[in-house]
Scaffold this motif. Sequence first.
Motif, PDB file in Angstrom:
ATOM      1  N   PRO A 156       0.814  -1.223   0.000  1.00  0.00           N
ATOM      2  CA  PRO A 156       0.000   0.000   0.000  1.00  0.00           C
ATOM      3  C   PRO A 156       0.847   1.273   0.000  1.00  0.00           C
ATOM      4  O   PRO A 156       1.998   1.273   0.434  1.00  0.00           O
ATOM      5  N   ILE A 157       0.248   2.335  -0.495  1.00  0.00           N
ATOM      6  CA  ILE A 157       0.841   3.668  -0.378  1.00  0.00           C
ATOM      7  C   ILE A 157       0.319   4.230   0.946  1.00  0.00           C
ATOM      8  O   ILE A 157      -0.885   4.334   1.145  1.00  0.00           O
ATOM      9  N   ILE A 158       1.233   4.552   1.839  1.00  0.00           N
ATOM     10  CA  ILE A 158       0.834   5.031   3.172  1.00  0.00           C
ATOM     11  C   ILE A 158       0.594   6.537   3.142  1.00  0.00           C
ATOM     12  O   ILE A 158       0.992   7.230   2.205  1.00  0.00           O
ATOM     13  N   LYS A 159      -0.060   7.024   4.182  1.00  0.00           N
ATOM     14  CA  LYS A 159      -0.295   8.461   4.303  1.00  0.00           C
ATOM     15  C   LYS A 159       0.801   9.054   5.184  1.00  0.00           C
ATOM     16  O   LYS A 159       0.974   8.660   6.326  1.00  0.00           O
ATOM     17  N   PRO A 160       1.565   9.998   4.645  1.00  0.00           N
ATOM     18  CA  PRO A 160       2.566  10.663   5.485  1.00  0.00           C
ATOM     19  C   PRO A 160       1.905  11.692   6.399  1.00  0.00           C
ATOM     20  O   PRO A 160       0.729  12.003   6.235  1.00  0.00           O
ATOM     21  N   TYR A 161       2.660  12.191   7.347  1.00  0.00           N
ATOM     22  CA  TYR A 161       2.171  13.264   8.214  1.00  0.00           C
ATOM     23  C   TYR A 161       3.306  14.251   8.431  1.00  0.00           C
ATOM     24  O   TYR A 161       4.482  13.897   8.309  1.00  0.00           O
ATOM     25  N   ASP A 162       2.974  15.466   8.766  1.00  0.00           N
ATOM     26  CA  ASP A 162       3.965  16.518   8.973  1.00  0.00           C
ATOM     27  C   ASP A 162       4.323  16.554  10.454  1.00  0.00           C
ATOM     28  O   ASP A 162       3.647  17.197  11.256  1.00  0.00           O
ATOM     29  N   GLU A 163       5.391  15.855  10.799  1.00  0.00           N
ATOM     30  CA  GLU A 163       5.766  15.745  12.223  1.00  0.00           C
ATOM     31  C   GLU A 163       6.098  17.096  12.839  1.00  0.00           C
ATOM     32  O   GLU A 163       5.860  17.308  14.022  1.00  0.00           O
ATOM     33  N   LYS A 164       6.616  18.030  12.059  1.00  0.00           N
ATOM     34  CA  LYS A 164       6.918  19.360  12.595  1.00  0.00           C
ATOM     35  C   LYS A 164       5.627  20.071  13.002  1.00  0.00           C
ATOM     36  O   LYS A 164       5.544  20.628  14.099  1.00  0.00           O
ATOM     37  N   LEU A 165       4.615  20.041  12.125  1.00  0.00           N
ATOM     38  CA  LEU A 165       3.339  20.675  12.463  1.00  0.00           C
ATOM     39  C   LEU A 165       2.667  19.965  13.628  1.00  0.00           C
ATOM     40  O   LEU A 165       2.079  20.617  14.498  1.00  0.00           O
ATOM     41  N   TRP A 166       2.748  18.640  13.674  1.00  0.00           N
ATOM     42  CA  TRP A 166       2.167  17.905  14.795  1.00  0.00           C
ATOM     43  C   TRP A 166       2.836  18.337  16.101  1.00  0.00           C
ATOM     44  O   TRP A 166       2.185  18.462  17.135  1.00  0.00           O
ATOM     45  N   LEU A 215       8.097 -10.560   6.746  1.00  0.00           N
ATOM     46  CA  LEU A 215       9.206  -9.605   6.835  1.00  0.00           C
ATOM     47  C   LEU A 215       9.524  -8.965   5.486  1.00  0.00           C
ATOM     48  O   LEU A 215      10.089  -7.867   5.431  1.00  0.00           O
ATOM     49  N   GLU A 216       9.149  -9.631   4.409  1.00  0.00           N
ATOM     50  CA  GLU A 216       9.397  -9.111   3.060  1.00  0.00           C
ATOM     51  C   GLU A 216       8.263  -8.223   2.557  1.00  0.00           C
ATOM     52  O   GLU A 216       8.406  -7.564   1.534  1.00  0.00           O
ATOM     53  N   LYS A 217       7.139  -8.207   3.258  1.00  0.00           N
ATOM     54  CA  LYS A 217       6.025  -7.349   2.846  1.00  0.00           C
ATOM     55  C   LYS A 217       6.438  -5.891   2.991  1.00  0.00           C
ATOM     56  O   LYS A 217       7.324  -5.555   3.784  1.00  0.00           O
ATOM     57  N   SER A 218       5.768  -5.024   2.248  1.00  0.00           N
ATOM     58  CA  SER A 218       6.247  -3.647   2.182  1.00  0.00           C
ATOM     59  C   SER A 218       5.112  -2.662   1.992  1.00  0.00           C
ATOM     60  O   SER A 218       3.965  -3.039   1.764  1.00  0.00           O
ATOM     61  N   PHE A 219       5.484  -1.394   2.112  1.00  0.00           N
ATOM     62  CA  PHE A 219       4.598  -0.294   1.761  1.00  0.00           C
ATOM     63  C   PHE A 219       5.406   0.755   1.015  1.00  0.00           C
ATOM     64  O   PHE A 219       6.638   0.742   1.049  1.00  0.00           O
ATOM     65  N   ILE A 220       4.702   1.667   0.368  1.00  0.00           N
ATOM     66  CA  ILE A 220       5.331   2.762  -0.376  1.00  0.00           C
ATOM     67  C   ILE A 220       5.115   4.055   0.404  1.00  0.00           C
ATOM     68  O   ILE A 220       4.001   4.368   0.808  1.00  0.00           O
ATOM     69  N   HIS A 221       6.204   4.793   0.605  1.00  0.00           N
ATOM     70  CA  HIS A 221       6.102   6.119   1.218  1.00  0.00           C
ATOM     71  C   HIS A 221       6.053   7.135   0.082  1.00  0.00           C
ATOM     72  O   HIS A 221       7.009   7.262  -0.688  1.00  0.00           O
ATOM     73  N   PRO A 222       4.943   7.891  -0.041  1.00  0.00           N
ATOM     74  CA  PRO A 222       4.770   8.761  -1.208  1.00  0.00           C
ATOM     75  C   PRO A 222       5.688   9.987  -1.249  1.00  0.00           C
ATOM     76  O   PRO A 222       5.888  10.558  -2.320  1.00  0.00           O
ATOM     77  N   ASN A 269       8.891  10.126  -0.931  1.00  0.00           N
ATOM     78  CA  ASN A 269      10.105   9.842  -1.705  1.00  0.00           C
ATOM     79  C   ASN A 269       9.901   8.657  -2.653  1.00  0.00           C
ATOM     80  O   ASN A 269      10.852   8.182  -3.253  1.00  0.00           O
ATOM     81  N   ASN A 270       8.654   8.185  -2.734  1.00  0.00           N
ATOM     82  CA  ASN A 270       8.272   7.061  -3.586  1.00  0.00           C
ATOM     83  C   ASN A 270       9.142   5.828  -3.331  1.00  0.00           C
ATOM     84  O   ASN A 270       9.452   5.074  -4.242  1.00  0.00           O
ATOM     85  N   SER A 271       9.558   5.649  -2.090  1.00  0.00           N
ATOM     86  CA  SER A 271      10.410   4.520  -1.712  1.00  0.00           C
ATOM     87  C   SER A 271       9.586   3.390  -1.130  1.00  0.00           C
ATOM     88  O   SER A 271       8.579   3.625  -0.455  1.00  0.00           O
ATOM     89  N   GLU A 272      10.061   2.186  -1.373  1.00  0.00           N
ATOM     90  CA  GLU A 272       9.440   0.992  -0.811  1.00  0.00           C
ATOM     91  C   GLU A 272      10.199   0.608   0.467  1.00  0.00           C
ATOM     92  O   GLU A 272      11.427   0.588   0.468  1.00  0.00           O
TER      93      GLU A 272
END
Length: 181
Positions: free
Chosen positions: A91-101, A138-145, A147-150
């Motif tokens: 899945p493509i995960i939802k990022p959050y703005d840790e600075k604003l949080w 352990l090989e399962k993954s997600f995408i961080h949008p 940086n589009n990294s897995e």
Amino acid sequence: MNELDLEKLKYPIGKFQIPEKFTPEYISTKIEDISTFPERLKIEAINLNDEQLDTPYRPDGWTIRQVIHHCAESHMNCYIRLKWALTENNPIIKPYDEKLWSELPDSLQMPVDPTLILLEGLHFRLAYIMKNLSENDLEKSFIHPENNSEYRLKQIIGMYAWHGNHHLAHITNLKKYKNWK
């Protein structure tokens, strides 16, 4: 303060390094770090007063209070991302703005005790599910949008073990520098 000193304050244990091989011993050690993080954090934070909690760990950095609340927020996101990766196909995960949080009233003013309690339950669950991951899991993954990294779950285990130790070092180093007990 020179750049080298500031870098050491930002990354007191260094930046996260991806191991060449994710051995069972590596995974087990990192899960143990995750399991013990709340207690280690509590030991360092429990006797700090409000003035100490509101002290930044470095120039222009977060206060200890913000660091503690950030750990819970970040690790809650870890837990959700782990569950997504286990139940959805990359899945493509939802990022959050840790600075604003970190600038919201709960991060700036709330007592840390409820967050320390939250971390106990959260890390129990994180460690429990991580200890029960199969080699395939352990090989399962997600995408961080951002940086589009897995990211594979085996890497996430190492990253979040590092993350807890990284922020714990911010606190222990400041306490040592300020000679706080």
